[in-house]
Every structure is written in C-alpha cells, then in structure tokens.
Design a protein around this motif. Structure first.
Motif, PDB file in Angstrom:
ATOM      1  N   GLU A  94       6.208   9.109  -9.633  1.00  0.00           N
ATOM      2  CA  GLU A  94       5.671   8.449 -10.742  1.00  0.00           C
ATOM      3  C   GLU A  94       4.149   8.947 -11.113  1.00  0.00           C
ATOM      4  O   GLU A  94       3.759   8.807 -12.369  1.00  0.00           O
ATOM      5  CB  GLU A  94       5.456   7.034 -10.255  1.00  0.00           C
ATOM      6  CG  GLU A  94       6.896   6.262 -10.048  1.00  0.00           C
ATOM      7  CD  GLU A  94       6.884   4.691 -10.039  1.00  0.00           C
ATOM      8  OE1 GLU A  94       5.438   4.121 -10.346  1.00  0.00           O
ATOM      9  OE2 GLU A  94       7.604   4.013  -9.703  1.00  0.00           O
ATOM     10  N   THR A  95       3.589   9.586 -10.332  1.00  0.00           N
ATOM     11  CA  THR A  95       2.126  10.164 -10.497  1.00  0.00           C
ATOM     12  C   THR A  95       2.387  11.613 -11.057  1.00  0.00           C
ATOM     13  O   THR A  95       1.498  11.953 -11.915  1.00  0.00           O
ATOM     14  CB  THR A  95       1.249   9.940  -9.502  1.00  0.00           C
ATOM     15  OG1 THR A  95       1.829  10.926  -8.392  1.00  0.00           O
ATOM     16  CG2 THR A  95       1.062   8.674  -9.079  1.00  0.00           C
TER      17      THR A  95
ATOM     18  N   LYS B  46       0.822   0.617   0.758  1.00  0.00           N
ATOM     19  CA  LYS B  46       0.435  -0.747  -0.222  1.00  0.00           C
ATOM     20  C   LYS B  46      -1.134  -0.552  -0.503  1.00  0.00           C
ATOM     21  O   LYS B  46      -1.742  -0.428   0.525  1.00  0.00           O
ATOM     22  CB  LYS B  46       0.522  -1.865   0.465  1.00  0.00           C
ATOM     23  CG  LYS B  46       0.576  -3.177  -0.222  1.00  0.00           C
ATOM     24  CD  LYS B  46       1.048  -4.453   0.097  1.00  0.00           C
ATOM     25  CE  LYS B  46       0.423  -5.502  -0.440  1.00  0.00           C
ATOM     26  NZ  LYS B  46       0.932  -6.966   0.186  1.00  0.00           N
TER      27      LYS B  46
ATOM     28  N   ALA C 236       8.324   8.407  -4.011  1.00  0.00           N
ATOM     29  CA  ALA C 236       8.142   7.609  -5.225  1.00  0.00           C
ATOM     30  C   ALA C 236       6.806   7.606  -6.001  1.00  0.00           C
ATOM     31  O   ALA C 236       6.806   7.640  -7.080  1.00  0.00           O
ATOM     32  CB  ALA C 236       8.533   6.003  -4.985  1.00  0.00           C
ATOM     33  N   ILE C 237       5.841   7.587  -5.181  1.00  0.00           N
ATOM     34  CA  ILE C 237       4.507   8.062  -5.702  1.00  0.00           C
ATOM     35  C   ILE C 237       4.261   9.167  -6.107  1.00  0.00           C
ATOM     36  O   ILE C 237       3.710   9.461  -7.419  1.00  0.00           O
ATOM     37  CB  ILE C 237       3.363   7.761  -4.533  1.00  0.00           C
ATOM     38  CG1 ILE C 237       3.540   6.494  -3.834  1.00  0.00           C
ATOM     39  CG2 ILE C 237       1.964   8.207  -4.999  1.00  0.00           C
ATOM     40  CD1 ILE C 237       2.713   6.268  -2.630  1.00  0.00           C
TER      41      ILE C 237
ATOM     42  N   GLU D  59       6.004   3.349   3.937  1.00  0.00           N
ATOM     43  CA  GLU D  59       5.661   2.891   2.434  1.00  0.00           C
ATOM     44  C   GLU D  59       4.404   2.443   2.644  1.00  0.00           C
ATOM     45  O   GLU D  59       3.521   2.076   3.727  1.00  0.00           O
ATOM     46  CB  GLU D  59       6.656   1.448   2.239  1.00  0.00           C
ATOM     47  CG  GLU D  59       8.049   1.846   2.204  1.00  0.00           C
ATOM     48  CD  GLU D  59       8.671   0.722   1.807  1.00  0.00           C
ATOM     49  OE1 GLU D  59       8.242  -0.619   2.026  1.00  0.00           O
ATOM     50  OE2 GLU D  59       9.823   0.912   1.084  1.00  0.00           O
TER      51      GLU D  59
ATOM     52  N   ASN E  65      -1.384   3.487  -9.465  1.00  0.00           N
ATOM     53  CA  ASN E  65      -0.036   3.427  -9.482  1.00  0.00           C
ATOM     54  C   ASN E  65       0.361   2.426  -8.355  1.00  0.00           C
ATOM     55  O   ASN E  65       1.521   1.684  -8.517  1.00  0.00           O
ATOM     56  CB  ASN E  65       0.538   4.895  -9.203  1.00  0.00           C
ATOM     57  CG  ASN E  65       2.191   4.838  -9.039  1.00  0.00           C
ATOM     58  OD1 ASN E  65       2.927   4.555  -9.974  1.00  0.00           O
ATOM     59  ND2 ASN E  65       2.479   4.997  -7.720  1.00  0.00           N
ATOM     60  N   LEU E  66      -0.331   2.478  -7.180  1.00  0.00           N
ATOM     61  CA  LEU E  66       0.383   1.690  -6.048  1.00  0.00           C
ATOM     62  C   LEU E  66      -0.125   0.123  -6.535  1.00  0.00           C
ATOM     63  O   LEU E  66       0.566  -0.845  -6.094  1.00  0.00           O
ATOM     64  CB  LEU E  66      -0.687   1.907  -4.855  1.00  0.00           C
ATOM     65  CG  LEU E  66      -0.070   3.228  -4.089  1.00  0.00           C
ATOM     66  CD1 LEU E  66      -0.963   3.403  -2.932  1.00  0.00           C
ATOM     67  CD2 LEU E  66       1.384   3.052  -3.496  1.00  0.00           C
TER      68      LEU E  66
ATOM     69  N   GLN F 133       5.220   1.146  -2.018  1.00  0.00           N
ATOM     70  CA  GLN F 133       6.073   2.542  -2.472  1.00  0.00           C
ATOM     71  C   GLN F 133       5.892   3.655  -1.520  1.00  0.00           C
ATOM     72  O   GLN F 133       4.982   3.515  -0.642  1.00  0.00           O
ATOM     73  CB  GLN F 133       5.505   3.204  -3.669  1.00  0.00           C
ATOM     74  CG  GLN F 133       5.743   2.452  -5.027  1.00  0.00           C
ATOM     75  CD  GLN F 133       5.561   3.232  -6.306  1.00  0.00           C
ATOM     76  OE1 GLN F 133       4.368   3.821  -6.308  1.00  0.00           O
ATOM     77  NE2 GLN F 133       6.465   3.090  -7.081  1.00  0.00           N
TER      78      GLN F 133
ATOM     79  N   LYS G  66      -0.232  -1.225  -9.367  1.00  0.00           N
ATOM     80  CA  LYS G  66       0.616  -1.787 -10.513  1.00  0.00           C
ATOM     81  C   LYS G  66       2.247  -2.013  -9.959  1.00  0.00           C
ATOM     82  O   LYS G  66       2.774  -2.705 -10.196  1.00  0.00           O
ATOM     83  CB  LYS G  66       0.644  -0.426 -11.624  1.00  0.00           C
ATOM     84  CG  LYS G  66      -0.354  -0.632 -12.570  1.00  0.00           C
ATOM     85  CD  LYS G  66      -0.229   0.440 -13.823  1.00  0.00           C
ATOM     86  CE  LYS G  66      -1.355   0.227 -14.668  1.00  0.00           C
ATOM     87  NZ  LYS G  66      -1.448   1.193 -15.711  1.00  0.00           N
ATOM     88  N   SER G  67       2.591  -1.068  -9.056  1.00  0.00           N
ATOM     89  CA  SER G  67       3.985  -0.710  -8.760  1.00  0.00           C
ATOM     90  C   SER G  67       4.268  -1.587  -7.200  1.00  0.00           C
ATOM     91  O   SER G  67       5.414  -1.951  -6.939  1.00  0.00           O
ATOM     92  CB  SER G  67       4.495   0.611  -8.375  1.00  0.00           C
ATOM     93  OG  SER G  67       4.126   1.317  -9.642  1.00  0.00           O
ATOM     94  N   GLY G  68       3.125  -1.931  -6.670  1.00  0.00           N
ATOM     95  CA  GLY G  68       3.430  -2.181  -5.250  1.00  0.00           C
ATOM     96  C   GLY G  68       3.663  -1.626  -4.436  1.00  0.00           C
ATOM     97  O   GLY G  68       3.125  -0.261  -4.257  1.00  0.00           O
TER      98      GLY G  68
END
Length: 543
Positions: free
Chosen positions: A42-43, A79, A38-39, A77, A27-28, A34, A30-32
């Motif tokens: 999305e997960t 990365k 947010a993690i 955040e 997820n990180l 976060q 793909k999304s950059g």
C-alpha cells in the motif's frame, strides 16, 4: 479515529521522523492492523525502508505488533497508536516541566528519553553528563552520581518508569510469540506498579566517576556515541532494563496545576496553596483514573503546609469550609475524623473546567449574548425557545437567530417531546439543550484541526524562506568556528556583513511569525489537554 486526528498525526510524524516514517504511520492509522506485506504493497516503499520505519515507530511506542489473527505461523501484524503519536505535540511541555522541577539535569534526561524512545539508565546518565560537561566552563565536568541521583528522583516521583519486560526481551531476539502477545498493551498503555511490580525500582548501576570533555564536533560526537552504545563491552549492571517517560504521570501533574491555578483565580492564593498541599500529599498514591484523591484529615493537611504559610489551625478550618461550600466543588468532605476528612474532586474539577472552556469558546466565536444562552442551557438543561428569550432577556428575533446559529454548529441540540404518537408539530414540545460531553468531543476535533493548520502554516513559512535560513545557518556556523579559533573582530564583522540589511529584516520577521505560531500551538494544546482529560474521566470506569 477521525480524519483530523490522522492529519495531525501525519504532520507530527513528518516533522519529527521524516516523510518515509510519516507515510508508513499514516497508512497504519488509516488502515488499522496490517502485516508487513500489506504495508509494503500500500505504501509502495521498499521492504527495507518499511522495516526501518516500523522499528522507529515501535521504539517510540507509536506502533505495536501482535501475532497474526489467523493463528500460529501467520505473519506478524502491526498497529499504530494515535494517542501516542499525538503526545509528540506535548514534548516541549514535558521537557519544560522537568526543567522546572529538577533543573537542567532533569530537563536533559527527559529530552534524551523522548528523542530515543527508551534507554537504559547507564546510557542515559552518560549521555546527559557528557552534554552537561560540554556546556560547562573549561576544566569543569559533571559527576555521574549527580545525574544518577536526579534520575532516581524522577523514578521515585513516577515521572520515569521501566519498559515492560517484553519490550526489552524483543530486542534480544527472544520468541516472537511471547513478545507479540503483550506488545500491544505494553505500547498502548503505560505499565502500572500493580501489573509490573518492578516498574519503579531503580537498579544498582556501577557507574562511578566524572564525564570527560569531548573535542569532537557535535555530529561526529552523536555518531560516536551511537556506535559506542552498540559496541561498548563495559557492563554497568542494568543491561536489558530500559526506561521510558511516564506520560500519565506528567498528565496528572498538568491536571493538578490546572486545578491549583483555577482555585487561585476563583478564590485566592492561600486556598490554592491548601489544594496544592492536598494534591502533593496524594500525587503518588492516587491513580490517574481515580475520581478523587485519598481522604486526608485536617490535621495531616495542617502539618504538611509549607512553613512559609503560617496559617493558624482555625483559619485553615475556615478555608477548608469555604472550599467545600464553593459551587465549583473542587474540594469535598468525606468524614469527620481527625478534624474532618477532605478530598479533591478530580473528575468534578475537570468537568467544571471543561464547562468554563466551552463557554469561553462560544463567547469568543459567537459573542457574549450567545454565550449567555449557552450558559443558560447548561444550567437549566432543557428550555423552550420562549423560556430562553425570557431567562436570557434577549429579544425574540435575536434569540431565535442565535439559537439556530448554535444549533447549526452542533453546539446546541434540539429535543422533541411529542404529546401524541403521531409527532404532529402542533402537539410537540421542542426543547433546546446542551450535552456537555458530545460538545467537548466536537470542540476537541476543532482543536486538532487548528493545530494541524498552524503546523502547516509554520512549515510553509519555513519552506518559503528555506534559502535564507540555510544561508543564516552557514554564517552562524562560520562565526562560531572563527570565535572558537580566536579570530579578530574585523574578520567576524566581515562575515556578519554577508547578510544584508533587508535579509536581516526578513529573518527577524520570519522568526517572529514562527514564534507566534509555536506559541499558538502550545496554547491550543493546553485546551486539547483539558478537553481530553475531561472526556477520559467521563468515559473511563472509575477505580
């Protein structure tokens, strides 16, 4: 970051850390960058699982955290670092190199640090000494001093380095702002002695004595060691000083070995030994991004040659002249003082090796005639179709088909040079050319795809034979327990017969397939390393 890199990173994370960490890491990637919320969203994982996954990724340098972009007080955040995850593919090579250079002790030190991300010197020495003692004969034990000496040698040759101060401070609960501002560079690039003066300074560790043999089972021992590391009140003088593997130094060693091997294949063993001596003399003083080594005089090279190579001085001069005049340009001349000053052209050597790799790949995929055209375009730079036919001595129809095949695979480019501004086809030159750097990038992505396919196939093979593998492991555990308790041969034979002949044959076939897939992964990784090194040397500013 490409889709093939994300796919391969996901497979590596899943294999080494499990599906939960793989889900967070993918997820990180793909999304950059976060934040935690947010993690989690999305997960679809719980906050606790996401936090533990992030801890694992940070521990191994695959993820860094920075202060929120909205200013002070904003959420931290995270990365992910794709290049660091891809290095997991090279773990067996790092461990084997350490074993070759420093024996079993060096192998276990590197293995422990790769498995745990980073550790203090005292914990590493204790763990490695305990493991070596377990493999020794009854009554023998490993001295802590021997392991410490090997650890120090690894640091002296820069294969190990201290973690940046922020990494150690972060674990003790210091200010999050101070950590987050330097966490990203710390985990994305290895610290250098210039930016961190104590990077290669070994602390004074008060660790004296020998390791004691443990009678506990392996799983119990691992749990006990983990608890002991957390609760052990004993101090050794290196608390808060964590060490990690210096991947750039290993890559420098791999690059040097590749150059030495290429010189041996192109010329002879004596020439490769001269180049090996030059690289060894400058391995610690030369930066990993330097285009060439420091200049070395012929007198220094002569004095540093191994005693087994009894080469007279005038023969050495002849060999150096031969290396300088060779079209591959591995060695260059930088001056006349001291009998002549010589350098190893690292970037030029990588470019020539990458070029040979590209030619080999084209030959394997499209045949020797297509490789002849590809090689011709590399040397002549720009040619029209008629010139390609004439120079390559290939019939027009075949040359046209081969050129279009290479063009459709993006291995050859077509450049239009118009005579007039209207780009009329009748008044335009069409030149075929090969751009080595973009072609290397294209083939690197193909290599990532190949490794991912090999890994998926290996995992599929293991999944299909999961029941049989579990049965084999159970029987092996029973046999080991019986042998340790001194069981009679009849009992051992009876247990061995629990696996039938067809099952044994199926197991042997499975192991053979898995070994072939593992070997193929390692071979493709060698090509990946060479292409990555060439691309990196071509794009990074020289220092």
């Amino acid at each position: 970051m490409t889709a093939q890199e994300v796919r391969l990173c996901g497979l590596l994370l899943q294999e080494h850390f499990g599906e939960v960490v793989e889900k967070v890491g993918r997820n990180l990637l793909k999304s950059g960058t976060q934040n935690l919320r947010a993690i989690v969203h999305e997960t679809g994982l719980s906050v606790d699982l996401v936090k533990k996954s992030l801890c694992v990724l940070v521990q191994h340098g695959a993820c860094s955290f920075i202060q929120g972009r909205k200013g002070p007080g904003s959420p931290t955040e995270y990365k992910a670092h794709c290049d660091r995850v891809l290095r997991i593919l090279r773990y067996p090579r790092y461990i084997y190199t350490a074993k070759t250079l420093y024996g079993d002790t060096g192998e276990l030190i590197i293995e422990e640090l790769l498995q745990r991300g980073h550790m203090t010197m005292s914990n590493t020495v204790k763990t490695v000494a305990d493991r070596l003692t377990q493999s020794m004969d009854e009554g023998s034990s490993m001295d802590y001093g021997e392991v410490s000496a090997t650890f120090s040698k690894l640091v002296e040759t820069h294969f190990l380095q201290r973690c940046p101060p922020a990494a150690g401070a972060g674990t003790t609960g210091s200010s999050q702002t101070a950590n987050s501002t330097s966490a990203a560079p710390a985990s994305s690039t290895a610290p250098t002695p210039e930016s961190f003066p104590d990077c290669y300074r070994v602390p004074q560790v008060t660790l004296i004595g020998r390791s004691k043999r443990s009678l506990a089972s392996e799983e119990g021992e691992d749990q006990r060691n983990a608890k002991k590391a957390k609760m052990d009140p004993e101090t050794h003088g290196d608390e808060g000083i964590y060490w990690q593997v210096n991947f750039e130094r290993f890559h420098q060693h791999f690059r040097d070995q590749t150059i030495i091997s290429a010189v041996a294949n192109k010329l002879d063993q004596t020439s490769s030994e001269i180049v090996r001596t030059m690289l060894r003399m400058s391995e610690v003083t030369t930066s990993s991004t330097a285009p060439c080594t420091k200049p070395l005089s012929a007198n220094e090279i002569f004095r540093s040659l191994p005693a087994t190579y009894n080469i007279p001085r005038h023969i050495l001069d002849q060999y150096l002249t031969l290396l300088v005049d060779d079209p591959m340009e591995f060695v260059g001349k930088a001056g006349e003082s001291g009998g002549g000053m010589y350098i190893v052209n690292l970037n030029q050597a990588l470019a020539n090796l990458a070029r040979a790799t590209l030619e080999s790949i084209v030959q394997e995929r499209f045949g020797s005639r297509s490789a002849r055209i590809f090689r011709l375009l590399l040397r002549k730079r720009h040619l029209e179709q008629k010139q390609v036919e004439d120079f390559a001595m290939i019939p027009a129809k075949e040359a046209k088909d081969m050129l279009y095949t290479l063009l459709s695979q993006n291995l050859v480019q077509l450049q239009e040079i118009p005579k007039t501004p209207d780009f009329a086809p009748s008044r335009t030159f069409y030149l075929y050319t090969v751009n080595q750097l973009p072609t290397a990038r294209l083939l690197l992505q193909n290599c990532y795809k190949t490794v991912a396919n090999l890994m998926e196939r290996r995992l599929f093979e293991a999944k299909e034979s999961k029941r049989l593998l579990e049965k084999s492991q159970r029987i092996e555990a029973i046999l080991a327990s019986l042998q340790a308790s001194g069981a009679e041969p009849e009992q051992l034979t009876e247990v061995e017969e629990m696996i039938t002949a067809p099952e044994k044959q199926q197991l042997d076939s499975l192991r053979l397939h898995v070994n072939k897939l593992d070997s193929a992964e390692n071979q493709v990784d060698e090509t990946i390393f060479l292409l990555e090194s060439y691309i990196s040397s071509s794009t990074k500013p020289t220092s």
